[in-house]
Every structure is written in structure tokens, then in C-alpha cells.
Write a protein that holds these residues in place. Structure first.
Motif, PDB file in Angstrom:
ATOM      1  N   ALA A 103       0.826  -1.210   0.000  1.00 39.60           N
ATOM      2  CA  ALA A 103       0.000   0.000   0.000  1.00 39.60           C
ATOM      3  C   ALA A 103       0.858   1.256   0.000  1.00 39.60           C
ATOM      4  N   ASN A 104       1.938   1.210   0.756  1.00 43.11           N
ATOM      5  CA  ASN A 104       2.827   2.368   0.901  1.00 43.11           C
ATOM      6  C   ASN A 104       3.513   2.694  -0.422  1.00 43.11           C
ATOM      7  N   MET A 105       3.587   1.732  -1.336  1.00 39.42           N
ATOM      8  CA  MET A 105       4.203   1.985  -2.639  1.00 39.42           C
ATOM      9  C   MET A 105       3.167   2.392  -3.697  1.00 39.42           C
ATOM     10  N   LEU A 106       1.897   2.282  -3.367  1.00 38.05           N
ATOM     11  CA  LEU A 106       0.857   2.593  -4.358  1.00 38.05           C
ATOM     12  C   LEU A 106       0.127   3.908  -4.084  1.00 38.05           C
ATOM     13  N   GLY A 107       0.116   4.343  -2.838  1.00 40.19           N
ATOM     14  CA  GLY A 107      -0.599   5.575  -2.510  1.00 40.19           C
ATOM     15  C   GLY A 107       0.123   6.319  -1.406  1.00 40.19           C
TER      16      GLY A 107
ATOM     17  N   GLY B  94      11.238   1.981  -5.250  1.00 39.29           N
ATOM     18  CA  GLY B  94      12.554   2.545  -4.985  1.00 39.29           C
ATOM     19  C   GLY B  94      13.432   1.530  -4.275  1.00 39.29           C
ATOM     20  N   ILE B  95      14.731   1.560  -4.554  1.00 37.03           N
ATOM     21  CA  ILE B  95      15.605   0.566  -3.924  1.00 37.03           C
ATOM     22  C   ILE B  95      15.756   0.817  -2.421  1.00 37.03           C
ATOM     23  N   ALA B  96      15.613   2.061  -2.004  1.00 37.78           N
ATOM     24  CA  ALA B  96      15.732   2.336  -0.561  1.00 37.78           C
ATOM     25  C   ALA B  96      14.555   1.698   0.168  1.00 37.78           C
ATOM     26  N   GLU B  97      13.351   2.025  -0.244  1.00 39.00           N
ATOM     27  CA  GLU B  97      12.186   1.486   0.454  1.00 39.00           C
ATOM     28  C   GLU B  97      12.172  -0.047   0.394  1.00 39.00           C
ATOM     29  N   ALA B  98      12.466  -0.613  -0.780  1.00 41.55           N
ATOM     30  CA  ALA B  98      12.430  -2.074  -0.909  1.00 41.55           C
ATOM     31  C   ALA B  98      13.411  -2.726   0.060  1.00 41.55           C
TER      32      ALA B  98
END
Lengths: 249, 249, 249, 249, 249, 249
Positions: A103-107, B94-98
Motif C-alpha cells: 500500500a505504501n508503494m501505491l498511494g 525505490g531501492i531504498a524502500e524495498a
């Protein structure tokens, strides 16, 4: 690749659905076994249920640690997830954390649409321990029990639609996590009627878990998630007693 | 499935490494194209570099939006990630978040081992905006420039080993994120010498991105990540001007 | 004393208004030059616009670094403010931060009344990075585009009045920051109708910047805001390439 | 423009220095009167001193409310600042908040170099209530009493140099706030030896206060900072009793 | 065991009620003396009142330090609580903190039902400094002055009922703290009509204070709560001047 | 008044000590029964032990719910405290929360001195969920197992002295919580050698629990802590199955 998806409750219909959803979204070479523990509640709707469920979940990992590449903890609350990580080196993924990452990557902000109001504190706790409280627009409860989410699909969809709609319109949610493993597959009818992505948390955990296995990393054993200390565990089967051979630092 | 991995800087050696690492950890049916923008810095080591890099990154998404299923932003800082999400409905990872999500599932606290001290604020900012500040034991800088991480593998490994070791011993880190796309592949020699999992952030983004595509969800277009408003963008090519047809609410 | 007020967008009418407001509130011996960059969007209403605007803003500082005593970044979001601080030793003040500092000294809680709802995340981000999230009662959006705030003064005043009134009555705001440089001068008609101080953010930045120059302090060059590293910046004019002589620590 | 700078303690040597520093950095048309209350401690080094000082500070504002355009609260802790804002519509600026705002615009993280260790909690409290805890690298105490900072300039400079140096090298401070009004003017010798800007908090308050007056905004009287309720204040002079005419909402 | 309950205001009717409530809930061997200071406001409804009250509260502790085993600060705001802890080694308990601790053990989230809206910031501040902001569902104000809570019991009960009911239904409160010492005893009629525990903050402080005395621990004198430094306190009686014999570190 | 102190582990020597400490600090009319569950680990040193202990703790409350006025959860981590509150209306007090409340009233910052490093995350988690993270200077671990704290009193005292001393000198702790129920009574030898109050967490829970009973408030049953939903709990005795008669809202 073999993944064991553990439904922490004993409602087998839900277990089956969980297995189905994980299989549906993972690669063809992923073998999925979905199980319920032998002991525990038929559903998790309180801290009480949560704590009664965990020993059974741990048993499911201990029993088959060598035979699987990763484990999924399939209750939105990720009950006992830290303890699960202590009893295996294989990755353990919770459906709550996995759905929040997606979810954090989509919105920019997500909400969780979930079961009975009494579970709100339990759910919010997991948002906080995962770290994403600042990204959570709201937790919206319905009047659904866990079993109802599984058995009365139309009514469940309707109740979740109402909760999610208010989350979007009043709380600013830009994505919705379905906050119960019994809601597997409801993302589709909901997404047809809502202007935001709706995340089936079990499916999210499925793809994240496959990724964790591909990455090949083991759970950290340096400190918090070390193998449990060897000791007597009165009233639990012998397999719950760990040996001393794991090597402390 | 087609994934475009965008290296926000123009060092092609690094771009190649990024493509290699994403391919290495994703499924066989995943096609990966790694690119550098036509404009921008040869490395990102400051806020300045970050901002000069973003227009080129956006261009790489705009150019090929229809041809890929997802995009990877391959700089630890995820430069312009919110803007990237505005210009496409495809997932952008993003590579950081992942890498932080992966770390958060493997250990109770993670540290980031990264480049020059001046980048610390930039790196910490990304930890905070992702939401995982509370799970971050420390950001440990080295004296490495981005290009050095790519070109002097042995020296880079040594410097990162020192930084990671101190993170584990002094800060309580239980997992290490390698905080630069130029460190791809260094997780292996480091993990041999360290008692904790070391995460190649590019590889982490690879598997997470594959999972996002399998899940089939699109970026939320309800609010923050709507298509950019149609307007004049003086000094940028015509493709940077969006049409009005996307439908505002 | 010479201050350069940079309007990060290319709407010259707004640039003129910005110059007017800074001049109006600063001392007689302050010379103000208001400019728009040669490249960039006609307005900033998204992360996308924000990132396309920053290179032009940086150019405005680089071009005249020696000729001014301080710079104002005149978009409520302070786009690229950290990068601005890297390219000069002169103080750089953002209108968002300046208006929040002023508000924080006039009321116990402030709200921001601003443009389109899609900008809320962008605006809230700046409140958070400045540090004043705990003092911010709410961000209240209108349906105004940036250009409308400049061109339709009566309608803009009306929309902002409604937003500010709700902020005071429902959110507990005790001061209002006008969250767009295009709202310069609207503080006066609004304050006549509202029971709280209304802060023209450009005016606030003007007086704070004058103060910074009187104080005589330079931007810290010890770490985060060091001069950018010398390196190739493909696709940008030569002036964007910094020399190595700044002296690393 | 007339500014009254209130030194909350009764050490007149310090009061004089405060007046000097405010005058030195403000415009020529700013008239500055520096005073000490008639009652209160000779220095503020504890919560106890802080609370004994505030009635005298309030009296200084009440006495001359009509004759000044703004007031400065000149102790790093801004004692009773909220109460000060209740007794006047004129802006009241604290030296702690002013210095932190200035620091926040000059470096990515600031530290406070200050007096006795026992004051640390008191100082940290003010950092937190201002909102800038996340930007504060550290509070570094010395063994200096307030009076020593004023009277033994060389020793004070030496002790502050040591504290500030450690803040920069060990805590990552990029700017230093001098955390006591008795340190006025020590920014100059310290800045010669330190690689970061050193902020004389009284001077910072001076320029910010001048700016507040130029801006022409009054303290918000809508809620928290309303005039005190009319009531009996046993043991305090009549002027401490407010009338009912201020108009509640 | 002897406990001195200090009502920081001079309304003796309230002082009597405070003594009554503390006596009522503590053991038979607890002797309670309730007092009002000789100087200060008749009620505390603003920061101003708060600061004018504190010197009198401190005097009440200083006067009888040797004769009591513990002190209660009986205003919901715990005015000057840190200074109180400096002037005695005996435990000092505030009614705000005590009631919040009790509430935090009875429900997952609590709300505070209190007096005039202007006091909200003052009240919220105490929630934050105590540490329990995350557990506080809301602060709900009424239109009651402090004196009205004491004198018009039926009207006060009605107003508090409305506030508490909304806290439960709209904010999710599971326990209510009565946010004023003048509300002593109103917990009973309120609890009859509300589905949640209602905490008389004075009573809560009474039992917590008795417990602190039984535990036998003294206030920490190692740093923040050391005896005040010996110094001149102009305008205060001699007893406010501390000796140097307390021994600094 | 009857209080049941539950030692969540099965080490009876520790159970006895717990009973002793509670009795020692409570009033003469308090009857204390200390017990260990029939099932569970001999000590709690990991999340795993924690989760295996909780069902036994819950059983101890369920078995005797009607016969006691309150329950104490005697492990520093307050395992399953929320679930405990669901199964009874009587107050349940955890030794971790109780000791932190006491510490928070005695010093400006407290530290926890506790067992093995692997428990740090577990301990810190409880600090955070209680709400007092901001008041916690540090958690200092020793190399002690739980059983060692009980059996080797001299060595335990020495190890805790070292940990506490560093907490005071390096972390700024002004009070120390002993972070294990096995440390009961060690506060006395430690306080002789340390300049700060040392809190026996079991004793702290004892006096707080007595106070809760005197106050006469019941656990809130409006939402989170409602009686568990009636349902099948496979593998647990019949008493773990709650009836439906509790009345949902």
C-alpha cells in the motif's frame, strides 16, 4: 520453492481460501501448503484469541522448519511474528506488514478496512509496530466477525465498501488494505466500485514471500531473533524445547 | 513481465551492474532493461545531484510508460519517487524502500551502510519518509564516493565491512542495507564476514517489483499521484507536458 | 542589502507580486529583485512540477551568488531548499518555513490554507520536514489552482475564507498560513473577516530573510550543505559543474 | 519601532549585554529597552528559578504593554512564553525559539551549547515544545553557571568551544545555538575556531522580533492566548487582575 | 503517613473537596492535610494563572517539607511539578499524571473531559509531557469555569456527561479522566450514565501517592531535581533562598 | 483486599520472592497470593517464551476471577497484558508499566537495567507500548539469565550495578527500573551504591495495585477489553471458552 501459509485460526474454509490466494499470485514454480494449527481459536478477534493462537502457529513452523523455504503468518495482526522469527532461519512474512508495504508503494496514505470495532486497537498496534503509523490514514472497522467475512461474501463486500468509501472520502486514504485473511479475493469486487487500489493482504504476502525466497536471505540470528534459549516448557510437547547447540554469542 | 530499472545517474558501469542484479534475483520470465537518463549527474551524493537527476528519471518513465509493467528507481534515496508515481499507473519501486522492507522482516533493527558523510541527511530523510525511522539503528557512512563503490570493489568492501561491523556492535543493527546502487553484489563478501544478513538494495527492489507486478495493482490515481496537471513546462521537451484528458475529480 | 526572491514558477504576474510583497514589509535599505527561472512549470501543484522547477531555481542562485546577500525560495513547499543551501553560503529562506515560524509565535496551533487537494501531501511533507507537524492543526485545501489564486482575487479570497474558517472552528487553528506564493496580499481581506492572524508567507519570508542578513551568519558548510561535489552534470550548462576547490573536510 | 527586551533574571550586567546585542543587530530605527524584573532570581538554572522568574517577566509586559511594539523573553527556555502571549497582543519572541529557527535554516541539524548539566532537561523541554526536537543533534552542557558565562568570558568561551566541538564531531551538529542569554557576543570568538555557524540567541531574537513588528501581525486572541480571565490573584498587585472587557467568544 | 494535598488555587471550597476525596480513597492510617497557597489565583484556567500559582505551591512544600511524607499537586496541569520535585526529596504526585496512569491501565485509550476551551492547549501539554499522548483519544472541553465545576454540581455533571459521551462515541475513549480538581466526586454520577470508567483525578492521585510512600523511594537528586542552586531570589521571602549545603556533583 | 500476583514463569523460587515483595510493601489488610501457571517456560527471555507463557497466565486469571480484587502480571514485558484485561473486570497491573510510572514521578529520565541482550527488543517494546519511550534514557542489558538473577544474588547485584552505573553516567538516567521480576529486593543493595532511586518493579506493582483496588474502578468493557467473543478454542480446556452472555454493544 515451498511456502507454508499458516492460518492462525482453525476455520478450514479460510485456510483453503488462503492457500488459493497465495497460489494464484505467485509463480508457477512455487508450491504452497496452507494449514491451520491443531490448537487455537476458530477466529482471531481479540488480544485473547491472538495469544491463544500463537502456540499453534509456532508449532506449525517448528514441525516443518526444514521442509519449507518460507512461512506466511496469515492473520492481520501478524500474531507472534517475532516469536515465529525466533524458531526458524527461513523468512517469515506477515500479511499485515506485507499489505502495508504494498500500500505504501501505491498511494501516499492507506487505510485498513477490517472486522469488529473491538479489534481496532489490535490492528492499530500492528500498524505502529511495523512502523507505518504515519502513513496510515485510518483503521475503519465494520460489524463483521472473521467468520462472516468468509461466509457471507456479499454482505462482507457491502460492509467493506462502506468502510473503504468513508476512508477515501473522509480520511484521505489512497489505498485500502483488507484487514483480515478471510477477505481474500474481495479486492476484486471492491476495486470495481472504489477509485483506489484495494489490497488482498494474503495475496500481498504471497508475492512478497516469493521475493524473499528469491533473495535468499535468512532471518537474522545475531540478537533478537536468536533461537529460543534451551529450557523447560512445562505443558508443551517436547518439540517446543530447544537444544543448546545453536550457539550464543 | 517487463521491468525497467532506471539508474538515476549516468555512470553506465553502474547501470549494467543494476540490470545484472535485478535479472539475477527475479524469475526467468522477467525481462529487465537497465538504463541511465540522458541528462543528469554521473553520481548522486548531495541534494543538488538528486534534484538534477530527477528530470532525467521522469523522462525515462514517460518515454516508455506503455512498454513496461513496472519501474525501479535505483538510487538509495529514491529521488523523485512521488513524482515518478504521478507520471505512470505502473508500480514504481525505490531501492531504498524495498531494502528497508526486506530488512524490517529479517531483523528487529537495521542499519544502512553507505557513502560519504555528507549524504547522511539525504539518506536519513528517506528512512523517515518511508516510515521506518523507529526501526533504523543507524546510518553509517564511509568515505566512499558512489563511483568508488563501483570501481574499487575490494576497498569498498573493506570500508563497508568496517561501517557494518560498528553498526552491529555499537548500534544494535541486526540487518544491513547497502545504501547505494553501486554496491550491488557486495552483499555476498560482506555476509561471509558479518553475523547479520546484508541486503543488496537493488536485488531487494528486483524481487519486490516482480511481486508488485504479479499482484496486478496500479498506482493510486485518486489524489496525490494523479497525472500531473496539464500545463506549460518551459525549457522541457513537449513530452513533459501532460494532456488534460486524465480526468480530475 | 540585496535579496533575490525566486519564484520557482514562470508566471511573471506572480513574480511581480512576490517582489512587491517582500519590498513592502522589509526596511527601506533592502533592495529586492524578484525573478522566475528560465525553465520550469508555470505553476507548482504536484511533486512533478516541484521537481521540474528545481533546476531552474538552482540556476537563479548559481548565476548571481556573489551579487545578493540572501535568497528567498517563494513556493510553499520550499522546493529543493536543501539543494539551494548547497550552492551558496548566503542564507536561503523558504516561504513555507518562514510562515510557519511566524505562525508558531502568534498562536498555539496553525493551519495552512492552500490550493488543490492533490497538493496536500506535498504541503504536509514540508510541515513535517520543517519540524512543526505537532503545531499544525490541519492543512485545508481549496479547489484553487495556483494561477487562479493570482488571477481571480475575489474568488480566491472567498475560497480561502471558507477553508480558514473551518480550520479555526473545526481544527482549532489559532493562526493561518497562506499556503501559496500567489496568495500574497490576501492576508488583509481575510484578516478582516477571521478572528485569527493570517500570514502572507512571502511577506513572512521577506522579514525573516532581512533578519538573517542582519545577523550576518552564513549557511553551514561543514557537512550536509557543503558545496556540491565536482562532477559531470550531463545535459546541464557548464555553470552547474562545481569546481573541486571548495575543500572537503 | 520600540522593542522591550526582558532579561528574566536580575543580573543587570547581563541585562545590559542583552540590550547591546539586540541593538547591534537590528535596524537604526529600532529603539531597544532592556530590563530586568523587580522580583526574581539572579539567574535561571533550574525549573525552580524559572517559575520564580515568570511573575516578574509578566509584570514587565503588563506595565508597558501600550508603549512597545514587541517583547523579547531573553532566557533560553523562554520561561512563561505562553503566559506572556496571553497578557499582550504585541508579538512576544523567545530567544530559544528564535535561535532554533535561525539554526534550522543554516544547517541540517543544530546543537545547543549551554550551562550546567542540571539545566539539560529544562533546555530539552524547550526544544521539544518549539517543535524542533527532530532537528536537534544534541544539548551539550558545560560546568558554567549563568553568572560565569557573563563574568568569565575567556573561561566561558573555552568551555563552550569544547562543548560545541564535541557536538559537531560526535553528534553531527551543523550549527550551534548558544543556550543562555549571558553568552551574548561569544558567537564571534567561537565561530573563529569552529567550522559551523554559532548563533547568539539574543541577536537572533532581535532580528526576528524586528521582522515580526514589520510584518504587523498581532498575537492570536481566539483561544489559547486570550487575555487572562478576570479573577482575583491574591498576593499580586492590582495590575495583575485583568478586566472582563476583553470579550470572550 | 502524612500527605499534604496542595490545591494550587485559593478557592477553599475546592480545597476542602480535595482533602475529602484524598481521605476517602486512602487507607485509615493516612493523614491528609489539604491547603491552598496564600498567594495565587482563585482558579487556574490559563497559562497566566498557572504561572502565578506556582510560587505559592512551592511555598507550601518548602514550609512543611519535613512534616509530610509526600505532596499532591492538585490541578490538572500539574503546575510547576518539576520545580516542586526540586524543593523536596519527598515524592510529589500530580493529579494529571496520576489519573492518566490509572486510565492507561483500565482502557486502551482515554480522553480528558475538562473546563473551558482556552485550557485545551495547557491540558494537552501535560498529556504530552507525561508521555501518554499516544494513548489519549481526545481532550474534550466544556464551557465550565473551574469555579462552576465546584459550585454548580448538576450543571457541571451534565456538561461533563456530554463531553465524555462524545469522547466515547466519536473519539474512541475507553476511560475518562476528569480534568479538574474541582470535579472531585463527579465520577460517580457520571459512571452511572456512561459505559466507561470515569476517574476522579484527585482520588487517583491519593491512592498513587499512598503507594509511593509505601514504596519508600525518594525523588532523584542526581541531576534535574537537585535542590535549587543557592542564590538571591529578589522579592521572595528568605525561605525561598536555598543553602549551598545540598552538595552538587 | 485480595491480590493475585501471577509469575508468568514456572520457577517457584521466583514466585515466592514475588509474593514476598508484594506483601512487604502493601498494607496489612492486603492478602497476597503468588502463583505460577501450570504450563509455560521456566523463565521468559525471548518473544517465544513470552507467547508460550501467556495461555497459562490467562488461565490463572480465569480460574480465580471472582476471588480476587486485582491481578499482577509479574514479568517485565507485561506479557499478554491486553488479553488479561479482556478476561476480567478486575484491574490488572503489569510490573513493567507500574515501575515506569513510579520512575517517571521520581526522575526526569529513567533507564531499565535488565537481563540478556536478546531481551532488549522485547523490553523496549513494552516501554513504547506503555507510552514512556520519550522518558526512557536507555535499556541496559547484562549477561544475566532470569534464573541467575534469582539464584546468584551477589553476581546479579554486581552486574546490575555496572549496568545502572553506566545508565546514570552515560545515558543520563535519574532513576533505574529493575527489569525482571527475579530482581525483587535487589533495589536495596543497589541503592546503597548508586546516586539514584532504584525501583523494584514487583514492589512498585504491589503498591499501584493496592491503589487501584482502593480506587474501586473496573477495567473498561466498552470496546478493546470486552470479554472475549464466545467461540471454540480447540486444544484448550473448556474454561477458555467464553459464553455469549456478556452483552456486546
Amino acid at each position: 520453492m515451498r511456502i507454508k501459509a499458516i492460518n492462525p485460526n482453525t476455520t478450514l474454509e479460510m485456510t483453503e481460501n488462503i492457500g488459493h490466494q497465495v497460489r494464484r499470485y505467485t509463480s508457477d514454480d512455487v508450491e504452497v501448503e496452507a494449514v491451520s494449527p491443531e490448537r487455537g481459536p476458530i477466529s482471531i478477534e481479540s488480544y485473547y484469541d491472538d495469544f491463544l493462537a500463537v502456540p499453534g502457529v509456532l508449532e506449525e513452523i517448528i514441525d516443518d522448519e526444514a521442509e519449507f523455504d518460507a512461512f506466511i503468518n496469515s492473520c492481520w495482526g501478524d500474531p507472534g511474528i517475532d516469536a515465529c522469527r525466533e524458531v526458524t532461519e527461513k523468512p517469515v512474512v506477515g500479511i499485515a506488514e506485507a499489505s502495508m508495504y504494498v500500500a505504501n508503494m501505491l498511494g501516499a496514505q492507506f487505510s485498513v478496512a477490517t472486522i469488529l470495532p473491538r479489534a481496532r486497537d489490535f490492528i492499530e498496534d500492528r500498524v505502529r509496530t511495523t512502523g507505518l503509523w504515519g502513513q496510515c490514514a485510518s483503521v475503519r472497522c465494520t460489524d463483521l466477525t472473521v467468520v462472516e467475512t468468509e461466509e457471507t461474501r456479499d454482505a462482507a463486500t457491502e460492509a467493506l465498501y462502506d468502510a473503504a468509501k468513508r476512508a477515501v472520502e473522509e480520511d484521505g486514504a489512497e489505498a485500502i488494505c483488507l484487514g483480515c485473511a478471510g477477505m481474500g479475493g474481495l479486492d476484486e469486487p471492491l476495486e470495481e466500485r472504489l477509485p483506489v487500489p484495494v489490497i488482498d493482504s494474503v495475496a500481498a504476502a504471497g508475492v512478497i514471500t516469493e521475493g524473499m525466497v528469491r533473495l535468499g536471505k535468512a532471518t537474522s540470528k545475531v540478537m533478537t531473533y536468536k533461537q529460543p534459549e534451551p529450557k523447560e516448557q512445562t505443558g508443551y510437547p517436547q518439540k517446543f524445547h530447544f537444544d543448546a547447540d545453536a550457539g550464543d554469542d
